[in-house]
Design a protein around this motif. Sequence first.
Motif, PDB file in Angstrom:
ATOM      1  N   GLU A 176       0.938  -1.080  -0.055  1.00 61.01           N
ATOM      2  CA  GLU A 176      -0.035  -0.023   0.196  1.00 61.01           C
ATOM      3  C   GLU A 176       0.914   1.306   0.026  1.00 61.01           C
ATOM      4  O   GLU A 176       0.558   2.116  -0.736  1.00 61.01           O
ATOM      5  CB  GLU A 176      -0.773  -0.008   1.149  1.00 61.01           C
ATOM      6  N   GLN A 177       2.014   1.246   0.815  1.00 55.24           N
ATOM      7  CA  GLN A 177       2.673   2.408   0.794  1.00 55.24           C
ATOM      8  C   GLN A 177       3.495   2.942  -0.187  1.00 55.24           C
ATOM      9  O   GLN A 177       3.795   3.862  -0.812  1.00 55.24           O
ATOM     10  CB  GLN A 177       3.819   2.285   2.178  1.00 55.24           C
TER      11      GLN A 177
ATOM     12  N   ALA B 147       1.043   3.666  -3.168  1.00 55.96           N
ATOM     13  CA  ALA B 147       0.667   5.154  -3.196  1.00 55.96           C
ATOM     14  C   ALA B 147       1.527   6.106  -3.505  1.00 55.96           C
ATOM     15  O   ALA B 147       1.041   7.270  -3.877  1.00 55.96           O
ATOM     16  CB  ALA B 147       0.295   5.363  -1.560  1.00 55.96           C
ATOM     17  N   ARG B 148       2.963   5.708  -3.537  1.00 55.14           N
ATOM     18  CA  ARG B 148       3.981   6.630  -3.945  1.00 55.14           C
ATOM     19  C   ARG B 148       4.413   6.413  -5.427  1.00 55.14           C
ATOM     20  O   ARG B 148       5.421   7.066  -5.825  1.00 55.14           O
ATOM     21  CB  ARG B 148       5.055   6.624  -2.884  1.00 55.14           C
TER      22      ARG B 148
END
Length: 207
Positions: A56-57, A60-61
């Motif tokens: 997810e991290q 997201a980036r």
Amino acid sequence: MNEKTTNDHDLSVGSLTLGSRPALVIIDMSLGFTQPDSPLGGNFSAEVDNIKHLLEQFRARELPILYTTVVYHNEHQASVFRTRLPDLNILQANSKWVQIDPRLMPRTNEPIVEKCWASGFFQTDLLAQLQTKKADSIVVVGLTTSGCVRATAVDGLQHDYPVFVVPQGCGDRNLTAHNASLHDINAKYGVVLSLTELCHALTQLQT
């Protein structure tokens, strides 16, 4: 965590730099290793959940994400390795055991690198994929800590990548080997960084 900002785009942890474009390299989270009914597997639900959080991290980036899976197309591939560890023979092409665990399903822009040996780099295109995606460091998680995770971390260093390993995203059926490998990696080859520390480091990146 000992951090300092070296410029607007780099984050240093200890003596290594996370850089501006770290790649998440997920090692062998295939059903052959994540399922308890596999002779190679175990119960790694906690590790799966932690890797999902990292996914997810990174997504997201819009940072690079790559997977590896062990696949054998014929009896000649890695024959010595398979003789030493016969349970590897279940990892045949088109077998369910080589498929990435559905809980960690790759997206279309997240390549799956097939390998036959321990390291994700050995006789694969992982290095070329990292170069194409302009990765400047790698975050390694997956299975198993004392085997393919450690081998990939060592080879990552040998290809001049700063290597970061998240222990909560790594698993091993042998806890002693797991801990010893993390100690060894942190002492010589990379930085062992907790899930919380790594996620905090990602928030400091300038993208």
